[in-house]
Design a protein around this motif. Sequence first.
Motif, PDB file in Angstrom:
ATOM      1  N   ASN A 121       0.853  -1.196   0.000  1.00 27.12           N
ATOM      2  CA  ASN A 121       0.000   0.000   0.000  1.00 27.12           C
ATOM      3  C   ASN A 121       0.893   1.252   0.000  1.00 27.12           C
ATOM      4  O   ASN A 121       2.119   1.130   0.018  1.00 27.12           O
ATOM      5  N   THR A 144       1.386   3.291   2.381  1.00 25.31           N
ATOM      6  CA  THR A 144       2.126   3.328   3.648  1.00 25.31           C
ATOM      7  C   THR A 144       3.461   2.587   3.517  1.00 25.31           C
ATOM      8  O   THR A 144       4.501   3.078   3.955  1.00 25.31           O
ATOM      9  N   THR A 182       1.537  15.418   0.595  1.00 23.89           N
ATOM     10  CA  THR A 182       0.415  14.737  -0.043  1.00 23.89           C
ATOM     11  C   THR A 182      -0.038  15.528  -1.270  1.00 23.89           C
ATOM     12  O   THR A 182      -0.017  16.761  -1.264  1.00 23.89           O
ATOM     13  N   ASN A 212      -6.573  14.056   2.403  1.00 25.24           N
ATOM     14  CA  ASN A 212      -7.677  13.095   2.579  1.00 25.24           C
ATOM     15  C   ASN A 212      -8.785  13.655   3.476  1.00 25.24           C
ATOM     16  O   ASN A 212      -9.803  13.011   3.668  1.00 25.24           O
ATOM     17  N   ARG A 241     -17.225   8.448   6.402  1.00 23.75           N
ATOM     18  CA  ARG A 241     -16.274   8.169   7.471  1.00 23.75           C
ATOM     19  C   ARG A 241     -16.347   9.274   8.519  1.00 23.75           C
ATOM     20  O   ARG A 241     -16.747  10.408   8.216  1.00 23.75           O
TER      21      ARG A 241
END
Length: 401
Positions: free
Chosen positions: A90, A92, A164, A168, A349
């Motif tokens: 992933n 990460t 980034t 997110n 979420r």
Amino acid sequence: MNIEKIKSDFPLLSRKVNGKQLVYLDSAATSQKPKQVISAITNYYENHNANVHRGVHKLSEEATEAYEGSRKKIADFVNAKANEMIFTRNATEGINLVAQSLGFRKGDEIVSSVMEHHSNIVPWQMLKSRGVTTRFADIDEDGILKMDDYENLITKKTKLIAVTHVSNVLGTINNVKKIAKIAHDAGALLLVDAAQSVPHMPVDVRNIEADFLVFSGHKMLGPTGIGCLYGRSELLDAMPPFMGGGDMIKDVKLEGTIYNDVPYKFEAGTPHIAGAVGLGAAVDYLVKIGMKNVHEHEKKLVNFATTELQITETYGNAPENGGIVAFNVHGLHSHDVASMLDENGIAVRSGHHCAQPLMKRLGIVSAARASFYVYNDEEDITKLSASLKDIINLLKRKKVV
Ligand code: 7TS
């Protein structure tokens, strides 16, 4: 884009949740999977399953072809070469690989930012034990990175800027090309966390001049457990492997080992072959729609949602937003808002979104978040805002707010 047709490709989207038709607005956490991806994985296991890069038997050849074919397809998708594309679990893992293998030494400095996901903060902080310092660029009131901060934080000791591409939480699309220039002018490298950009917009590693770029398959219609690290060839060639084992070697003697070439040097052990095949099918699916179309579609949705969600408090006001809106209902914890929406079949979420420093910077403990993808339409957002209105009205009647 024919959203009805796209929706019909996603078997899960036809299910009900709490007796209501599911409205899935949590694609920033993980996307749903089209039947084309699911059947590519099934087909791989039913017809071609074998280990890669080892046997000369037919099945092993087919599995290797499928695995390497996917690598090439995914590399093309971001304008990289196949040997610059390492399969990881992933995003990460890609960041951790760079943190552990780039050769950070005592006195080196890293510049990250307050809007990062924890996976672009913690791996750098972990280098503190080697004497490496991490600093963080700030954001302004609109949730946009302060470019001045980069100029101020970067020193002769800065080895890497890690940023980034798309937040997110805020959805802000960062000008990573500009940050690449700041990094390179100072002799530093740039790592782009593209977990929220590669699935949603055209990304060209050469155009943005990223030295490293990471993303996750599961956020772009592919399966979990497969992701990618792009790195410039000369950097990857010079880096030692992250893990040792099978497949990452050319020659092993008890006295020592000669490592394999990139990308294999970084892929110790049997890889997630079916995952790579599934991700390849996901890339085919996205290419067919066209990434410009995906981006335009999500821009429309996010503009519509920003207007609809004015009944709540929203965060971030960047002119370029990647299809994400975070919000709070006054007086309510985001988990309670998300639970009430769930009763209506609406999946959003809630919590800190693995971005606790950003929550602190925004002066909140948590937020709810709606995130959009190819299978969402304005009706999904209307259902969300209607439910939110009901929640607000209901609680006002109870005088909770
Ligand atoms: N970077 C960004 C910007 C992310 O949004 C995420 C996951 C990651 C890295 C890590 O991805 P992973 O696949 O390696 O776990 N973001 C989220 C999220 O926003 N909600 O759940 C996961």
